[in-house]
Motif scaffolding. Structure first.
Motif, PDB file in Angstrom:
ATOM      1  N   ARG A 227      13.901  40.865 -18.923  1.00 13.17           N
ATOM      2  CA  ARG A 227      14.421  41.178 -17.597  1.00 13.17           C
ATOM      3  C   ARG A 227      14.041  40.082 -16.601  1.00 13.17           C
ATOM      4  NH1 ARG A 227      16.596  45.919 -17.083  1.00 13.17           N
ATOM      5  NH2 ARG A 227      16.251  45.856 -14.829  1.00 13.17           N
ATOM      6  N   VAL A 228      14.795  38.980 -16.632  1.00 11.96           N
ATOM      7  CA  VAL A 228      14.541  37.843 -15.752  1.00 11.96           C
ATOM      8  C   VAL A 228      15.644  37.758 -14.702  1.00 11.96           C
ATOM      9  CG1 VAL A 228      14.286  35.342 -15.583  1.00 11.96           C
ATOM     10  CG2 VAL A 228      13.307  36.567 -17.529  1.00 11.96           C
ATOM     11  N   HIS A 229      15.243  37.732 -13.449  1.00 11.40           N
ATOM     12  CA  HIS A 229      16.169  37.558 -12.322  1.00 11.40           C
ATOM     13  C   HIS A 229      16.021  36.121 -11.842  1.00 11.40           C
ATOM     14  CE1 HIS A 229      16.555  42.039 -11.761  1.00 11.40           C
ATOM     15  NE2 HIS A 229      15.333  41.989 -12.305  1.00 11.40           N
ATOM     16  N   HIS A 230      17.022  35.290 -12.097  1.00 11.53           N
ATOM     17  CA  HIS A 230      16.977  33.916 -11.599  1.00 11.53           C
ATOM     18  C   HIS A 230      17.570  33.916 -10.203  1.00 11.53           C
ATOM     19  CE1 HIS A 230      18.446  29.520 -11.626  1.00 11.53           C
ATOM     20  NE2 HIS A 230      17.187  29.574 -11.247  1.00 11.53           N
ATOM     21  N   VAL A 231      16.705  33.717  -9.217  1.00  7.48           N
ATOM     22  CA  VAL A 231      17.119  33.699  -7.816  1.00  7.48           C
ATOM     23  C   VAL A 231      16.954  32.268  -7.330  1.00  7.48           C
ATOM     24  CG1 VAL A 231      16.775  34.686  -5.524  1.00  7.48           C
ATOM     25  CG2 VAL A 231      16.292  36.071  -7.567  1.00  7.48           C
ATOM     26  N   PRO A 232      18.026  31.476  -7.284  1.00  8.25           N
ATOM     27  CA  PRO A 232      17.886  30.060  -6.918  1.00  8.25           C
ATOM     28  C   PRO A 232      17.337  29.879  -5.510  1.00  8.25           C
ATOM     29  CG  PRO A 232      20.031  30.491  -7.913  1.00  8.25           C
ATOM     30  CD  PRO A 232      19.419  31.826  -7.632  1.00  8.25           C
ATOM     31  N   ASP A 233      16.550  28.844  -5.360  1.00  9.32           N
ATOM     32  CA  ASP A 233      16.090  28.414  -4.043  1.00  9.32           C
ATOM     33  C   ASP A 233      17.060  27.343  -3.555  1.00  9.32           C
ATOM     34  OD1 ASP A 233      14.734  27.595  -1.792  1.00  9.32           O
ATOM     35  OD2 ASP A 233      13.233  26.428  -2.896  1.00  9.32           O
ATOM     36  N   LEU A 234      17.725  27.590  -2.458  1.00  8.60           N
ATOM     37  CA  LEU A 234      18.675  26.628  -1.904  1.00  8.60           C
ATOM     38  C   LEU A 234      18.124  25.941  -0.661  1.00  8.60           C
ATOM     39  CD1 LEU A 234      22.010  28.611  -2.378  1.00  8.60           C
ATOM     40  CD2 LEU A 234      20.963  26.917  -3.894  1.00  8.60           C
ATOM     41  N   THR A 265      10.040  24.609   6.424  1.00  8.96           N
ATOM     42  CA  THR A 265      11.024  23.612   6.012  1.00  8.96           C
ATOM     43  C   THR A 265      10.396  22.504   5.185  1.00  8.96           C
ATOM     44  OG1 THR A 265      12.266  24.049   8.031  1.00  8.96           O
ATOM     45  CG2 THR A 265      12.805  22.033   6.860  1.00  8.96           C
ATOM     46  N   ARG A 266       9.147  22.204   5.432  1.00  8.61           N
ATOM     47  CA  ARG A 266       8.501  21.072   4.773  1.00  8.61           C
ATOM     48  C   ARG A 266       7.780  21.455   3.488  1.00  8.61           C
ATOM     49  NH1 ARG A 266       7.509  20.004  10.342  1.00  8.61           N
ATOM     50  NH2 ARG A 266       5.392  20.842  10.269  1.00  8.61           N
ATOM     51  N   HIS A 267       7.924  22.707   3.044  1.00 15.54           N
ATOM     52  CA  HIS A 267       7.168  23.148   1.876  1.00 15.54           C
ATOM     53  C   HIS A 267       8.096  23.791   0.843  1.00 15.54           C
ATOM     54  CE1 HIS A 267       3.218  22.433   3.742  1.00 15.54           C
ATOM     55  NE2 HIS A 267       3.870  22.711   4.863  1.00 15.54           N
ATOM     56  N   VAL A 268       7.773  23.572  -0.420  1.00 14.61           N
ATOM     57  CA  VAL A 268       8.570  24.132  -1.512  1.00 14.61           C
ATOM     58  C   VAL A 268       8.601  25.657  -1.386  1.00 14.61           C
ATOM     59  CG1 VAL A 268       8.709  24.439  -3.999  1.00 14.61           C
ATOM     60  CG2 VAL A 268       8.068  22.209  -3.053  1.00 14.61           C
ATOM     61  N   GLY A 269       9.794  26.219  -1.501  1.00 17.20           N
ATOM     62  CA  GLY A 269       9.934  27.670  -1.417  1.00 17.20           C
ATOM     63  C   GLY A 269       9.800  28.211  -0.015  1.00 17.20           C
ATOM     64  N   GLY A 270       9.940  27.352   1.004  1.00 15.59           N
ATOM     65  CA  GLY A 270       9.700  27.784   2.371  1.00 15.59           C
ATOM     66  C   GLY A 270      10.577  28.932   2.829  1.00 15.59           C
ATOM     67  N   TYR A 271      11.812  28.979   2.340  1.00 17.04           N
ATOM     68  CA  TYR A 271      12.722  30.056   2.729  1.00 17.04           C
ATOM     69  C   TYR A 271      13.174  30.885   1.524  1.00 17.04           C
ATOM     70  CZ  TYR A 271      12.830  27.513   7.120  1.00 17.04           C
ATOM     71  OH  TYR A 271      12.457  26.900   8.287  1.00 17.04           O
ATOM     72  N   TRP A 272      12.478  30.747   0.415  1.00 17.76           N
ATOM     73  CA  TRP A 272      12.899  31.466  -0.789  1.00 17.76           C
ATOM     74  C   TRP A 272      12.784  32.971  -0.613  1.00 17.76           C
ATOM     75  CZ3 TRP A 272      10.070  33.029  -5.678  1.00 17.76           C
ATOM     76  CH2 TRP A 272      10.980  33.341  -6.709  1.00 17.76           C
ATOM     77  N   HIS A 273      11.855  33.442   0.217  1.00 19.30           N
ATOM     78  CA  HIS A 273      11.731  34.893   0.415  1.00 19.30           C
ATOM     79  C   HIS A 273      13.016  35.480   0.985  1.00 19.30           C
ATOM     80  CE1 HIS A 273      10.769  33.358   4.424  1.00 19.30           C
ATOM     81  NE2 HIS A 273      11.061  34.544   4.902  1.00 19.30           N
ATOM     82  N   VAL A 274      13.760  34.692   1.768  1.00 23.12           N
ATOM     83  CA  VAL A 274      15.039  35.167   2.304  1.00 23.12           C
ATOM     84  C   VAL A 274      16.036  35.361   1.166  1.00 23.12           C
ATOM     85  CG1 VAL A 274      16.955  34.637   3.853  1.00 23.12           C
ATOM     86  CG2 VAL A 274      14.613  34.048   4.510  1.00 23.12           C
ATOM     87  N   ALA A 275      16.054  34.405   0.215  1.00 24.80           N
ATOM     88  CA  ALA A 275      16.938  34.546  -0.953  1.00 24.80           C
ATOM     89  C   ALA A 275      16.554  35.765  -1.783  1.00 24.80           C
ATOM     90  CB  ALA A 275      16.867  33.279  -1.799  1.00 24.80           C
ATOM     91  N   LEU A 276      15.250  36.006  -1.951  1.00 21.88           N
ATOM     92  CA  LEU A 276      14.797  37.183  -2.695  1.00 21.88           C
ATOM     93  C   LEU A 276      15.240  38.466  -2.006  1.00 21.88           C
ATOM     94  CD1 LEU A 276      11.160  35.994  -3.485  1.00 21.88           C
ATOM     95  CD2 LEU A 276      12.907  36.484  -5.206  1.00 21.88           C
ATOM     96  N   GLU A 277      15.063  38.535  -0.693  1.00 23.86           N
ATOM     97  CA  GLU A 277      15.461  39.739   0.039  1.00 23.86           C
ATOM     98  C   GLU A 277      16.957  39.981  -0.087  1.00 23.86           C
ATOM     99  OE1 GLU A 277      14.066  39.136   3.999  1.00 23.86           O
ATOM    100  OE2 GLU A 277      11.963  38.936   3.365  1.00 23.86           O
ATOM    101  N   ARG A 278      17.752  38.927   0.068  1.00 25.05           N
ATOM    102  CA  ARG A 278      19.202  39.059  -0.006  1.00 25.05           C
ATOM    103  C   ARG A 278      19.630  39.507  -1.408  1.00 25.05           C
ATOM    104  NH1 ARG A 278      20.899  33.856   1.702  1.00 25.05           N
ATOM    105  NH2 ARG A 278      20.554  34.576   3.824  1.00 25.05           N
TER     106      ARG A 278
END
Length: 565
Positions: A227-234, A265-278
């Motif tokens: 059960r892997v959810h691939h949630v890309p970081d854009l 913005t300057r760090h890896v995964g800085g906005y990935w939590h938004v992608a996870l929530e969406r």
């Protein structure tokens, strides 16, 4: 599978030639215009470089960038943009995925991009593949890149498979549903992938079946099962899912971040939590416990959403310290801001977990009653053990190092001694730029079985600890498994350090002052001898993961919003 047309965005003539040899169209800049091969119509280049966080989708250029995508869509069958990491069109490709669902890919030629650049990591991690012009470029790139790299198909049209998506997770009586969140996981070469990957594989088995686990990751994992959810970081395009100007809240977020000492913005995964929530807001999942592990850490804010959305119990797992990490280079101002971030994240954690007791002092507690538990690191006992040589081959001392070098503990004294004495350093990880005249063999990032096989041919493994002594590098367990002597180079008195408490009684482990004199004296009298891999048995991941099983059971039995002392 769906066929897409790779369109290479480049001003590099060698990359353009390689693209044409594959019958791929090419876009290049000519002054203030964009040209598409085989198409007479040109269009204006809205600005020299698209940078979402700098206002490209909130100012006068929005219509121009939208026109670029419309132009490609008009002339190409299902476009797939192929762009350079850190290049001028990087954010355009990320936006094409966020707003139109186009797949994307990367090309790498010449100097490889900066590994730490957040947008570049997002691009390559989300890419369907990467185009390399030759094997040397590929080797240099993958030697330092923290994520899995897949080669892009050379076909004129590229098959892109729809992502496999697990069915929704439902609560069942007697079964604890766990969601594990980790930016890196699976077959990624970075050490940060090992802890969550083991948990994903083994939590259910070690629980006897009353725990089931889903994994959400940004990392590509082509061979994943379960059960892997691939949630890309854009990257910054995560905040730009629409086809036009970004929302005012996103503009405010970027504007606010631009003036911050510590900015997502300057760090890896800085906005990935938004992608996870969406991603999870669009599904009908239900989880009892959510475990979020890092580094990177910037998505730890997802814990608050998980509590609110699922009423889940939450664990924030600090494999490394964050704001108070002595190895992290923060200015005084940026560290103060990072402390604020960490405290905020931890307010949404029922439990914070760390890898050893000494890291308690590196956690920013959310309050006086904050709970901090230890879930130790260790070595993966499922990895086949290398054959330990009964006798070492004669020759110069062969020192092995697996992993990353840090600015707080530079290897300069060791390299100077090896250069003077004729020893060798065999390094597996991001390549060293300065060898100080020492004989250094660099292998880049390797899969863990290959690391163990290489280490087993050497004499001595080396690791560093700072004067604070809070480090617990997992490489030392690999050295033990490979049958090596281990040298811990210390910036201060190692007594009371995490590694000294753990390994001071283990045969073949030496604590040495990290200066040329002490290292020179030690190596001059050092005689390597093979050791049994059994030394490593008490430090396996299995033992520590059983502690996590107990924690999950405890949390799932308590009402949301409470935690046991």
């Amino acid at each position: 599978m769906t066929l897409h047309t790779p369109v290479v965005i480049t001003d590099d003539t060698a990359v353009a030639a390689a693209a044409r040899s594959r019958h791929w169209p090419v876009v290049h800049r000519d002054g203030h215009s964009l040209h598409l091969s085989g198409v007479a119509q040109t269009i204006p280049l809205p600005e020299p470089s698209m940078r979402i966080e700098m206002g490209s989708l909130s100012g006068p250029h929005v219509a121009g960038w939208k026109l670029v995508l419309d132009w490609l869509e008009k002339y190409l069958h299902r476009p797939m943009m192929v762009v350079e990491p850190n290049g001028w069109a990087q954010d355009l490709a990320l936006w094409s995925t966020a707003s139109r669902g186009w797949p994307l890919a990367a090309w790498v030629h010449g100097q490889h991009p900066v590994v730490a650049a957040a947008g570049a990591v997002a691009l390559v991690s989300a890419a369907e593949g990467t185009l390399f012009l030759d094997a040397d470029v590929r080797q240099r790139f993958t030697a330092s890149w923290p994520s899995t790299v897949r080669d892009l198909s050379e076909a004129a049209l590229v098959d892109v498979a729809a992502p496999a998506t697990p069915t929704p997770s439902v609560r069942r009586h007697g079964i604890i549903r766990v969601l594990l969140v980790a930016y890196y996981a699976g077959d990624n070469p970075t050490v940060g992938a090992q802890r969550p990957s083991y948990w994903f594989d083994m939590l259910e088995e070690l629980s006897g079946g009353d725990i089931t686990v889903d994994l959400a990751t940004a990392a590509p994992w082509p061979e994943a099962t379960g059960r892997v959810h691939h949630v890309p970081d854009l990257g910054p395009a995560t905040l730009a899912p629409g086809g036009g100007a970004i929302d005012s809240w996103a503009t405010a977020a970027f504007t606010h971040a631009s003036g911050e000492a510590y900015a997502p913005t300057r760090h890896v995964g800085g906005y990935w939590h938004v992608a996870l929530e969406r991603y999870f807001a669009a599904r009908d999942d239900h989880y009892d416990v959510v475990i979020i592990t890092g580094n990177p850490f910037e998505y730890f804010g997802f814990a608050a959403w998980a509590q609110d959305h699922w009423y889940a119990r939450t664990v924030l797992d600090y494999r490394d310290p964050f704001a108070l990490n002595p190895r992290r280079s923060f200015t005084e101002k940026s560290q103060a801001r990072a402390i604020d971030w960490e405290k905020g994240w931890n307010m949404a954690a029922d439990v914070v977990t760390i890898v050893h007791e000494m890291n308690r002092g590196t956690v920013v507690p959310s309050g006086p009653d904050a709970r901090i538990d230890v879930v130790r690191n260790g070595w993966d006992e499922r990895t086949p053990l290398p054959e330990v040589l009964e006798e070492r081959e004669p020759g110069p001392i062969r020192v092995g190092h697996a992993g990353q070098f840090f600015t707080m503990t530079p290897p300069t004294p060791l390299l100077e001694v090896l250069a003077a004495q004729g020893g060798e350093l065999h390094h597996m990880g991001r390549p060293l730029e300065e060898t100080h005249g020492a004989n250094v063999s660099q292998y880049g990032r390797l899969p863990r079985p290959a690391v163990l096989e290489r280490l087993a041919t050497l004499d001595l493994g080396v690791a560093w600890i700072t004067s604070g002594g809070a480090e617990m590098p997992t490489k030392v367990f690999d050295y033990l498994v490979a049958g090596l002597d281990v040298a811990i180079l210390c910036q201060g008195d190692p007594t009371g350090s995490a590694l000294h408490d753990l390994l001071s009684e283990v045969d073949g482990v030496h604590f040495i002052e990290d200066d040329e004199g002490a290292i020179s004296q030690f190596l001059a009298g050092f005689a390597p001898s093979p050791h049994s891999p059994d030394r490593a048995e008490p430090f396996s991941r299995r033992a520590s993961t059983l502690a996590l099983v107990s924690l999950v059971r405890e949390l799932s039995s308590a009402p949301p919003g409470t935690s046991s002392p």
